[in-house]
Design an enzyme around this catalytic site. Structure first.
Site, mmCIF file in Angstrom:
data_model
loop_
_atom_site.group_PDB
_atom_site.id
_atom_site.type_symbol
_atom_site.label_atom_id
_atom_site.label_comp_id
_atom_site.label_asym_id
_atom_site.label_seq_id
_atom_site.Cartn_x
_atom_site.Cartn_y
_atom_site.Cartn_z
ATOM 1 N N PRO A 151 23.328 -3.738 21.348
ATOM 2 C CA PRO A 151 23.380 -2.260 21.995
ATOM 3 C C PRO A 151 22.888 -1.287 20.998
ATOM 4 O O PRO A 151 23.398 -1.696 19.506
ATOM 5 C CB PRO A 151 24.696 -1.975 22.263
ATOM 6 C CG PRO A 151 25.392 -3.451 22.692
ATOM 7 C CD PRO A 151 24.578 -4.235 21.817
ATOM 8 N N GLU A 152 22.041 -0.270 20.904
ATOM 9 C CA GLU A 152 21.671 0.570 20.166
ATOM 10 C C GLU A 152 22.082 2.211 20.503
ATOM 11 O O GLU A 152 23.153 2.243 21.143
ATOM 12 C CB GLU A 152 20.279 0.544 19.777
ATOM 13 C CG GLU A 152 19.579 -0.815 19.616
ATOM 14 C CD GLU A 152 18.034 -0.941 19.484
ATOM 15 O OE1 GLU A 152 17.626 0.212 18.860
ATOM 16 O OE2 GLU A 152 17.293 -1.804 19.897
ATOM 17 N N LYS A 171 25.966 2.470 16.197
ATOM 18 C CA LYS A 171 26.159 1.383 17.196
ATOM 19 C C LYS A 171 27.486 1.020 17.533
ATOM 20 O O LYS A 171 27.857 0.377 18.079
ATOM 21 C CB LYS A 171 25.295 0.134 16.870
ATOM 22 C CG LYS A 171 23.690 0.269 16.591
ATOM 23 C CD LYS A 171 23.367 -0.847 16.067
ATOM 24 C CE LYS A 171 21.852 -0.958 15.811
ATOM 25 N NZ LYS A 171 21.225 -2.096 15.446
ATOM 26 N N ARG A 191 11.232 -10.718 12.610
ATOM 27 C CA ARG A 191 11.561 -9.862 13.838
ATOM 28 C C ARG A 191 10.204 -9.669 14.571
ATOM 29 O O ARG A 191 9.262 -9.298 13.885
ATOM 30 C CB ARG A 191 12.212 -8.474 13.384
ATOM 31 C CG ARG A 191 13.513 -8.773 12.617
ATOM 32 C CD ARG A 191 14.205 -7.304 12.376
ATOM 33 N NE ARG A 191 15.546 -7.437 11.761
ATOM 34 C CZ ARG A 191 16.666 -7.376 12.333
ATOM 35 N NH1 ARG A 191 16.619 -7.181 13.684
ATOM 36 N NH2 ARG A 191 17.667 -7.309 11.358
#
Length: 271
Positions: free
Chosen positions: A2-3, A58, A259
């Protein structure tokens, strides 16, 4: 993970349901998810009331009526669900907090934690956390200053929580797309006008994503139809090989420092 938008969405919905509500019981199935003994954790929480819910990056901070705090970081694979016992998630739950009317806050913490802390301990733990993207002190000039000392790509810097808090993989790519900058663009090569586009794109994307419930499809309650709504509105994230929503080109997938990155080579010319 979650951001900013996901946690802001959870903060608002949880605040509506638990602010002013007393904690009636606490269930702990994994002591490693907390920072004190289960006996101490339960003894400190039962009978206390949650005044309000704050978000930092976060993380969520639950303010208790005795001045203490609960610091929650879901991290990768974490979940929150609020509802009656029969709606307990079909996943491992490490902590469950009982509230009135038979409702519980179920917290799954695969890698995350929920810690019972004093105000000073919270501030010490978050001392290295960067400012919120919407901190009024972060003007365009201050925004640029926070990045100028960094090397490498703009995406790598946006993911560093010491620079700004709350932005992760998804929204770094979405912000870069909105600004017309490739996530692989080197900080030293970004022009002043591009920095301004990036600054405004950050605010626009995060607010839009939060209003749509974020991109992670983990509803807070059984009747929650908002959470995860942004998933259908992502412009580039996780859309490699699909048509660009802006120019009908093809969204490409790449990699920076292990990433994934997603971008449109036609729309995002600044590199």
């Amino acid at each position: 993970m979650p951001e900013w938008p996901e946690m802001e969405n959870y903060r608002k919905m949880l605040a509506e349901r638990i602010s002013g509500q007393p904690i009636q019981d606490v269930e702990i199935t994994r002591p490693k998810s907390i920072n004190v003994s289960p006996e101490t954790f339960k003894g400190e929480l039962i009978g206390r009331t949650i005044w309000f819910v704050e978000r930092r990056g976060k993380m969520l901070i639950f303010h208790l009526d005795n001045g203490k705090r609960l610091l929650l970081h879901l991290m990768l694979g974490g979940l929150i669900h609020f509802g009656p016992r029969e709606e307990r998630p079909d996943r491992t739950v490490q902590v469950a907090i009982d509230f009135p009317n038979g409702e519980l806050c179920f917290i799954g913490l695969r890698l995350g934690y929920i810690h019972f802390l004093t105000v000073k301990e919270v501030e010490a733990k978050l001392a290295d956390l960067g400012p919120d993207p919407f901190d009024k002190r972060i003007t365009l000039e201050k925004f640029i200053e926070r990045f100028k000392s960094k090397r490498g790509s703009i995406k790598t810097a946006m993911l560093e929580q010491r620079v700004l808090s709350g932005i992760g993989n998804c929204y770094a790519d979405e912000i870069a797309f909105e600004a017309g900058i490739r996530p692989s663009a080197r900080i030293s090569d970004i022009e002043p006008e591009s920095w301004e586009r990036l600054y405004h794109a950050m605010h626009k994307v995060l607010l839009e994503a939060a209003a749509l419930g974020g991109y992670m499809e983990m509803p807070l309650t059984a009747d929650d139809t908002l959470t995860g709504g942004y998933n259908d509105h992502c412009r580039v994230y996780d859309r490699g090989g699909e048509p660009c929503v802006r120019c009908s080109g093809t969204v490409e997938q790449g990699e920076i420092n292990s990433r994934k990155i997603f971008f449109c080579p036609s729309c995002q010319r600044d590199r």
